[in-house]
Design an enzyme around this catalytic site. Structure first.
Site, PDB file in Angstrom:
ATOM      1  N   CYS A 189       0.946  -1.232   0.115  1.00 13.39           N
ATOM      2  CA  CYS A 189      -0.050   0.023   0.131  1.00 13.39           C
ATOM      3  C   CYS A 189       0.830   1.256  -0.032  1.00 13.39           C
ATOM      4  O   CYS A 189       2.089   1.185   0.445  1.00 13.39           O
ATOM      5  CB  CYS A 189      -1.022  -0.076   1.254  1.00 13.39           C
ATOM      6  N   ARG A 224       3.852  -0.592  -4.950  1.00 13.36           N
ATOM      7  CA  ARG A 224       3.516  -1.114  -3.704  1.00 13.36           C
ATOM      8  C   ARG A 224       2.293  -1.573  -3.582  1.00 13.36           C
ATOM      9  O   ARG A 224       2.007  -2.335  -2.584  1.00 13.36           O
ATOM     10  CB  ARG A 224       3.556   0.090  -2.570  1.00 13.36           C
ATOM     11  N   TRP A 242      -2.820  -2.508  -1.654  1.00 16.19           N
ATOM     12  CA  TRP A 242      -2.538  -3.925  -1.916  1.00 16.19           C
ATOM     13  C   TRP A 242      -3.396  -4.786  -0.792  1.00 16.19           C
ATOM     14  O   TRP A 242      -3.409  -4.569   0.567  1.00 16.19           O
ATOM     15  CB  TRP A 242      -1.237  -4.274  -1.623  1.00 16.19           C
ATOM     16  N   ASN A 300      -1.726   1.868   6.041  1.00 18.19           N
ATOM     17  CA  ASN A 300      -1.171   0.766   5.662  1.00 18.19           C
ATOM     18  C   ASN A 300      -0.704   0.036   6.664  1.00 18.19           C
ATOM     19  O   ASN A 300      -0.018   0.321   7.653  1.00 18.19           O
ATOM     20  CB  ASN A 300       0.255   1.727   4.883  1.00 18.19           C
ATOM     21  N   GLY A 301      -0.915  -1.436   6.735  1.00 17.78           N
ATOM     22  CA  GLY A 301      -0.785  -2.226   7.772  1.00 17.78           C
ATOM     23  C   GLY A 301      -2.091  -3.113   7.875  1.00 17.78           C
ATOM     24  O   GLY A 301      -2.971  -3.262   7.185  1.00 17.78           O
ATOM     25  N   GLU A 309      15.623 -18.860  -8.914  1.00 26.37           N
ATOM     26  CA  GLU A 309      15.560 -17.585  -9.296  1.00 26.37           C
ATOM     27  C   GLU A 309      14.844 -17.368 -10.570  1.00 26.37           C
ATOM     28  O   GLU A 309      13.748 -16.410 -10.750  1.00 26.37           O
ATOM     29  CB  GLU A 309      16.821 -16.686  -8.836  1.00 26.37           C
ATOM     30  N   LYS A 357      11.332 -15.657 -11.139  1.00 29.62           N
ATOM     31  CA  LYS A 357      11.112 -14.357 -12.180  1.00 29.62           C
ATOM     32  C   LYS A 357       9.956 -14.874 -13.168  1.00 29.62           C
ATOM     33  O   LYS A 357       9.203 -13.857 -13.374  1.00 29.62           O
ATOM     34  CB  LYS A 357      12.381 -14.130 -12.866  1.00 29.62           C
ATOM     35  N   GLU A 370       6.261 -14.890 -11.621  1.00 31.12           N
ATOM     36  CA  GLU A 370       5.909 -13.405 -11.318  1.00 31.12           C
ATOM     37  C   GLU A 370       5.590 -12.468 -12.599  1.00 31.12           C
ATOM     38  O   GLU A 370       4.508 -11.998 -12.312  1.00 31.12           O
ATOM     39  CB  GLU A 370       7.155 -12.678 -10.628  1.00 31.12           C
ATOM     40  N   HIS A 427      14.671 -37.911  -9.513  1.00 30.45           N
ATOM     41  CA  HIS A 427      13.970 -38.190  -8.404  1.00 30.45           C
ATOM     42  C   HIS A 427      12.446 -37.784  -8.576  1.00 30.45           C
ATOM     43  O   HIS A 427      11.726 -37.718  -7.487  1.00 30.45           O
ATOM     44  CB  HIS A 427      14.548 -38.115  -7.348  1.00 30.45           C
ATOM     45  N   LYS A 459       5.644  -4.677  -3.943  1.00 28.70           N
ATOM     46  CA  LYS A 459       6.972  -4.823  -3.963  1.00 28.70           C
ATOM     47  C   LYS A 459       7.638  -5.143  -2.565  1.00 28.70           C
ATOM     48  O   LYS A 459       8.780  -5.956  -2.666  1.00 28.70           O
ATOM     49  CB  LYS A 459       7.596  -3.065  -4.078  1.00 28.70           C
TER      50      LYS A 459
HETATM   51  C1  F6R Z   1      10.721 -11.495  -6.350  1.00 32.49           C
HETATM   52  C2  F6R Z   1      10.695 -10.276  -5.080  1.00 32.49           C
HETATM   53  C3  F6R Z   1      10.418 -11.091  -3.843  1.00 32.49           C
HETATM   54  C4  F6R Z   1      11.173 -10.436  -2.724  1.00 32.49           C
HETATM   55  C5  F6R Z   1      10.807 -10.936  -1.429  1.00 32.49           C
HETATM   56  C6  F6R Z   1      11.766 -10.338  -0.342  1.00 32.49           C
HETATM   57  O1  F6R Z   1      11.239 -10.737  -7.566  1.00 32.49           O
HETATM   58  O2  F6R Z   1      11.021  -9.295  -5.533  1.00 32.49           O
HETATM   59  O3  F6R Z   1      10.429 -12.377  -3.783  1.00 32.49           O
HETATM   60  O4  F6R Z   1      12.604 -10.847  -3.114  1.00 32.49           O
HETATM   61  O5  F6R Z   1       9.676 -10.245  -1.158  1.00 32.49           O
HETATM   62  O6  F6R Z   1      11.663  -8.766  -0.434  1.00 32.49           O
HETATM   63  P1  F6R Z   1      12.965  -8.059   0.252  1.00 32.49           P
HETATM   64  O7  F6R Z   1      14.208  -8.455  -0.431  1.00 32.49           O
HETATM   65  O8  F6R Z   1      12.758  -6.671   0.157  1.00 32.49           O
HETATM   66  O9  F6R Z   1      12.897  -8.580   1.888  1.00 32.49           O
END
Ligand code: F6R
Length: 625
Positions: free
Chosen positions: A16, A41, A87, A113-114, A498, A502, A505, A521, A620
């Site tokens: 948010c 966000r 969000w 926010n929260g 990773e 990506k 997402e 396996h 984010k």
């Molecule tokens: C993936 C991504 C998330 C963050 C995760 C941790 O692209 O961005 O998986 O890596 O939410 O976030 P941080 O690094 O801000 O603690």
């Protein structure tokens, strides 16, 4: 506490986005622009409340642009207002659950926010008193709770907010406006970020500095359990005990250009392309390739504890957790210290064994991820030393850490993390090399070789980026696949994870990352002529083995796409498509091998016509549990 190397940069994170303004300008354009900057966000609904001859509240499901369109032609004149981009936590994305919310008597409006954890009990109490709720949100409950206190205690809004906050549990940033006090904004924070911009005869409030930067560089970061009372010419900070606190005004070290797209179609692409610079920035002033020296004040401060640690625990989430997995391999190899990598969300809820003197490395781009923050708070209570590897200066995890190192990747706006990840790998490798050198677990020749390898990374990243068009064509070819399998071994195994993350997402395609040998396996059952299997197969100690794994896929008619080192003719012959990266030592190879995978996800998302900067359901940084 982790201290900023120079000026405080910017505090950016959390689900948010909130913006508020009070002063001489028109509030709505300031708020709207700010909300657009904060959309990374959360973006499932948006709203504004303005005070001008009464309180006006406008809310809309969808992105900020949809709110903007719905308000075309409406008289939005006002010099005070609040805005929110959401969000969803409590209640589905909808007009009625969008913020700001209005209290039952219609006089107060609030953005939040929260999460208010004890909202259900408060709602019950209020319903018994006749309060009606128009939304499913915890925010509306808190707002009416404040209104109820104000009415019962015959007190002002500030006093009512203070009393209410003492009764609630959870995390919040709240900002309120009151129809009866049209020259005052009231805000408070616990566990979610809040920045005040201090202008001449005006104040700005936001979740991070990006909505403020073009108006003023003077900012105040509000701390937990603080209340801010803002008028055009006045800023008062108080604690919940009603004692005044002197605001600490800091200078922002953030340029507007850093938060704009700079000619790229998306922030994600801009951030992928920034990586040779961000890695260079991360190395600058720390790595002296000629003298063979690594300078990291955070490591030096705790060098004895770090190098003599019986074990290192790494806690993180998502992409940062993947950086932790790479670090596990590197630290164990170079420093001979046992390392365990934990999902912060699991670590915090079990009863982990933490010994006094254990070293916890917390990795987080935002420095605000709730699970990581709570995990380190718990470990700190048990006597562990917390070393933070963070991108956002002054963030909550930075403040909770004993020491650490910033990644200096700059403001990351694309929801999928890219440049922060490679910077995390660089910092973790430098930490490992420094410890190994000090501990004597690495010989001088290898140490100098790896220093040199790190030094060469920015140029090698530039080389990969020049091949982006080739990767775009590969993306076009496979964009309609239903599933992808990503395989890697050793240092490249976390890169397979990773790469799969990506792709999920950004393109919403199902993808799984696996250790290449483990494939036999179980996952091998998935392989048929429709399954693209992406091998992260740069030249390393496992190279022959991964070629065998590739053959196993080919034998079952799977499609092989491989990230390879330049000059690898064997895999070039075998694979359906290859993405080439410059040759590098296996310890630094993940910094390179991840980049084609970031580009591949980006281009597949783009080819599918998706909003790559704002993938559905994501935000984010995750400050909810
Ligand atoms: C993936 C991504 C998330 C963050 C995760 C941790 O692209 O961005 O998986 O890596 O939410 O976030 P941080 O690094 O801000 O603690």
């Amino acid at each position: 506490m982790l201290i900023a190397d120079s000026l405080i940069k910017v505090n950016l994170k959390t689900m948010c986005g909130i913006v508020a303004y009070i002063g001489q300008r028109e509030a709505y354009p300031v708020i709207l622009k700010g909300l657009k900057r904060l959309e990374y966000r959360g973006y499932d609904s948006a709203g504004v409340a303005l005070l001008n001859n009464g309180l006006k509240v406008y809310r809309k499901k969808g992105k900020v642009a949809e709110l903007e369109e719905s308000l075309m032609g409406v008289d939005l004149h006002a010099h005070i207002g609040i805005g929110h981009t959401r969000w969803a936590t409590h209640g589905e994305p909808s007009d009625r659950n969008a913020h700001p919310h209005q209290s039952n008597n219609g006089k107060l409006a609030m953005i939040h926010n929260g999460i208010i954890e004890n909202y259900a009990q408060l709602k019950n109490e209020l319903q018994k008193k006749g309060y009606e709720f128009k939304s499913d949100t915890d925010t509306e409950v808190l707002l009416n709770f404040i209104e109820d206190i104000q009415m019962n205690n015959h007190c002002g809004l500030e006093e009512a907010v203070r009393i209410a906050l003492k009764r609630i549990t959870g995390a919040y940033v709240i900002v309120l406006i009151d129809q009866d006090n049209p020259d005052t904004l009231i805000a408070a924070r616990k566990g979610s970020p809040l920045v005040i911009g201090v202008g001449k005869g005006e104040h700005f409030l936001a979740s991070d500095a990006s909505p403020i930067i073009e108006y003023t560089k003077e900012v105040v970061y509000v701390n937990d359990y603080e209340l801010a009372i803002l008028r055009p010419d006045e800023l008062i900070l108080k604690n919940l005990g009603n004692e005044k606190i002197t605001p600490f005004v800091q200078k922002l070290d953030l340029e507007l250009a850093a938060i704009e797209k700079g000619g790229y179609e998306h922030f994600m692409l801009k951030e992928i392309f920034e990586q040779s610079d961000t890695i260079y920035d991360c190395l600058r002033g720390r790595l002296d390739a000629i003298a063979g020296k690594i300078t990291m004040s955070g490591v030096e401060k705790y060098i004895e504890q770090l190098k003599n640690a019986n074990r290192i625990l790494i806690v993180a989430c998502g992409t940062s957790w993947h950086a932790g997995l790479v670090a596990e391999y590197i630290i164990e190899e170079l420093c001979r210290i046992p390392v365990e990598v934990e999902y912060a969300s699991e670590f915090r809820y079990r009863n982990p064994i933490v010994h006094k003197g254990d070293v916890i490395i917390a990795i987080s781009q935002s420095g605000e991820t709730a699970d990581t923050l709570v995990a380190i708070e718990k470990a700190k209570e048990q006597g562990a030393i917390i070393f933070g590897i963070l991108n956002v200066v002054g963030s909550s995890i930075a403040r909770t850490s004993h020491a650490g190192a910033y990644t200096h990747a700059g403001h990351e706006i694309g929801v999928a993390s890219t440049k922060a990840f490679t910077a995390q790998l660089v910092v973790l490798t430098m930490v490992a090399l420094k410890l190994a050198h000090d501990k004597g677990t690495i010989d001088q020749l290898r140490y100098m070789h790896l220093i040199n390898e790190l030094h060469e990374i920015p140029d090698k990243v530039s080389t990969i980026l020049r091949s982006s068009e080739k990767i775009r064509l590969i993306a076009e070819k496979y964009k309609d696949a239903r599933d992808f399998l990503y395989l890697g071994r050793g240092y490249n195994f976390p890169i397979a994870l990773e790469g799969a993350l990506k792709l999920k997402e950004i393109s919403y395609i199902h993808a799984e990352g696996y250790p290449a040998a483990e494939m036999k396996h179980g996952p091998i059952a998935l392989v048929d002529e429709n399954l693209p299997v992406i091998f992260v197969a740069t030249k390393d100690a496992y190279h022959e083995k991964i070629i065998s794994n590739m053959q196993e896929i080919k034998a079952r008619k799977g499609i092989v796409i491989a990230v390879i080192s330049e000059g690898d003719d064997v895999i070039t012959q075998m694979a359906d498509d290859v993405m080439i990266v410059p040759d590098a030592d296996e310890i630094v190879a993940p910094m390179l091998s991840v980049i084609p995978l970031q580009l591949l996800s980006y281009y597949i998302g783009l080819a599918k016509g998706l909003d790559v900067d704002k993938p559905r359901n994501l935000a984010k940084s995750v400050t909810v549990e």
